[in-house]
Design a protein around this motif. Structure first.
Motif, PDB file in Angstrom:
ATOM      1  N   GLY A   1      27.715 -83.742 -51.320  1.00 61.24           N
ATOM      2  CA  GLY A   1      28.982 -84.116 -51.940  1.00 61.24           C
ATOM      3  C   GLY A   1      30.137 -83.261 -51.448  1.00 61.24           C
ATOM      4  O   GLY A   1      30.008 -82.511 -50.481  1.00 61.24           O
ATOM      5  N   VAL A   2      31.271 -83.396 -52.116  1.00 65.05           N
ATOM      6  CA  VAL A   2      32.424 -82.556 -51.790  1.00 65.05           C
ATOM      7  C   VAL A   2      32.564 -81.494 -52.868  1.00 65.05           C
ATOM      8  O   VAL A   2      32.305 -81.741 -54.048  1.00 65.05           O
ATOM      9  CB  VAL A   2      33.722 -83.395 -51.671  1.00 65.05           C
ATOM     10  N   HIS A   3      32.938 -80.319 -52.419  1.00 65.71           N
ATOM     11  CA  HIS A   3      33.014 -79.166 -53.329  1.00 65.71           C
ATOM     12  C   HIS A   3      34.225 -78.329 -52.972  1.00 65.71           C
ATOM     13  O   HIS A   3      34.741 -78.412 -51.857  1.00 65.71           O
ATOM     14  CB  HIS A   3      31.741 -78.328 -53.212  1.00 65.71           C
TER      15      HIS A   3
ATOM     16  N   VAL B   1      30.274 -80.980 -47.897  1.00 71.09           N
ATOM     17  CA  VAL B   1      29.189 -80.040 -47.573  1.00 71.09           C
ATOM     18  C   VAL B   1      28.067 -80.814 -46.886  1.00 71.09           C
ATOM     19  O   VAL B   1      27.767 -81.955 -47.260  1.00 71.09           O
ATOM     20  CB  VAL B   1      28.667 -79.355 -48.855  1.00 71.09           C
TER      21      VAL B   1
ATOM     22  N   GLU C   1      24.970 -80.199 -57.919  1.00 66.21           N
ATOM     23  CA  GLU C   1      24.100 -81.184 -57.298  1.00 66.21           C
ATOM     24  C   GLU C   1      22.707 -80.583 -57.277  1.00 66.21           C
ATOM     25  O   GLU C   1      22.553 -79.362 -57.282  1.00 66.21           O
ATOM     26  CB  GLU C   1      24.541 -81.463 -55.860  1.00 66.21           C
TER      27      GLU C   1
ATOM     28  N   GLU D   1      26.870 -75.112 -52.997  1.00 66.98           N
ATOM     29  CA  GLU D   1      27.031 -75.710 -54.314  1.00 66.98           C
ATOM     30  C   GLU D   1      25.789 -76.457 -54.781  1.00 66.98           C
ATOM     31  O   GLU D   1      25.818 -77.080 -55.835  1.00 66.98           O
ATOM     32  CB  GLU D   1      28.205 -76.705 -54.276  1.00 66.98           C
TER      33      GLU D   1
END
Lengths: 95, 211
Positions: A41-43, A60, B98, B170
């Motif tokens: 995803g985007v972070h 990412v 995630e 993340e």
């Protein structure tokens, strides 16, 4: 968010630089070549959001790197791998 | 499986006592916490609720998820494809991360580390073991994973690919261990009782069962 710059299976090189700000690329992975294992995803970009509310966002990727590429003296099996999360602006296409 | 057969490896679960904050950094942390509360960024009640939720988390959560995947191929496929959503399906709250689940097979062994600090799926699995945070584990598991795994009792042939996952950004990870042979027809509760914390991190490979 724009389309991902890289695709799964694509060979990428991780930038070899050391910004003075907080960043999440360990020294051992800098300058190394691997393949995109998957697009995550985007972070929030940690180099920027340390001064703000979590922006700007960055995509990412999980990058798979052969252990023998990482360590010249790796003694395990040649097919052993390491996978690591890398923000998009740290990657470039490798040939 | 009865309780009598359940074995703990105390050498692996031992954690040293917390020490009083004496370092400059520890005092700074306490001061920062007080300032954040004073400035209204969060309340003491919210902090207590968060601590309680984290203390309520334990490897048993991971074991339930693993047992569910072992007994339901469709669920297993969803778990490997989109870990966070599949785990939420079972009622676990994983915000804001995630979550990626890595499957061990006959030819692949996964192991998880965070070399830069000590990222760990704490909201799901509870506190990480002390060794997970040690510089010894963090430095060596990426460089000589087979030697470190052997110290944990995991001896892998060259036919098995080792995949080390460095949790640097993340995402959070959990290993889906292989279902032991001889467990056909076992209930999810029986299967979950076989799953250990270390097997979810990847420092244990073989689980109990009728071997």
């Amino acid at each position: 968010m724009s389309e991902p710059k890289f695709k799964p299976g694509q060979r990428v090189r991780i930038a070899d630089r050391t910004p003075l700000t907080h960043h999440r690329v360990p020294a051992y992975a800098k300058g190394k070549v691997g393949t995109v294992e998957r697009i995550c995803g985007v972070h929030g970009d940690p180099e920027k959001y340390i001064r703000g509310p979590g922006e700007p966002m960055q995509r990412v990727y999980r990058v798979r790197i052969p252990q023998i590429e990482l360590w010249g003296s790796y003694s395990g099996a040649p097919k052993d791998m390491l996978e690591i999360e890398i923000f998009e602006h740290w990657l470039e296409v490798a040939t | 499986m009865t309780d009598n057969e359940h074995e703990h490896d105390h050498a692996r679960t031992f954690q040293p006592d917390h020490v009083e904050p004496t370092s400059e950094a520890a005092r700074l942390g306490l001061a920062l916490r007080e300032l954040l509360i004073e400035a209204g960024h969060y309340s003491v009640d919210e902090e207590q609720a968060m601590i309680a939720a984290m203390q309520g988390a334990s490897p048993e959560n991971g074991a339930k998820i693993v047992a569910h995947a072992w007994t339901n191929d469709d669920y297993k496929a969803r778990l490997l494809d989109d870990g966070a959503n599949a785990i939420r399906e079972l009622g676990f709250d994983l915000e804001p991360y995630e979550f990626t689940v890595m499957e061990n097979t006959k030819t692949v062994h996964n192991v998880i580390v965070c070399t830069l600090c000590s990222c760990y799926p704490r909201s799901l699995l509870g506190m990480s073991p002390a060794w997970y945070k040690s510089s010894n584990y963090r430095a060596r598991i990426v460089r000589e994973p087979r030697a470190v795994l052997a110290e944990f009792g995991v001896n892998l042939s060259d036919g098995v690919e080792v995949r080390v996952h460095d949790s640097t950004a993340e995402l959070r990870y959990m290993v889906l261990p292989e279902r032991p042979t001889g467990t056909d027809g076992w209930s999810q509760e029986q299967l979950a009782a076989l799953v250990t914390r270390d097997s979810l991190i990847g420092t244990q490979r073989e689980l109990g069962g009728d071997k």
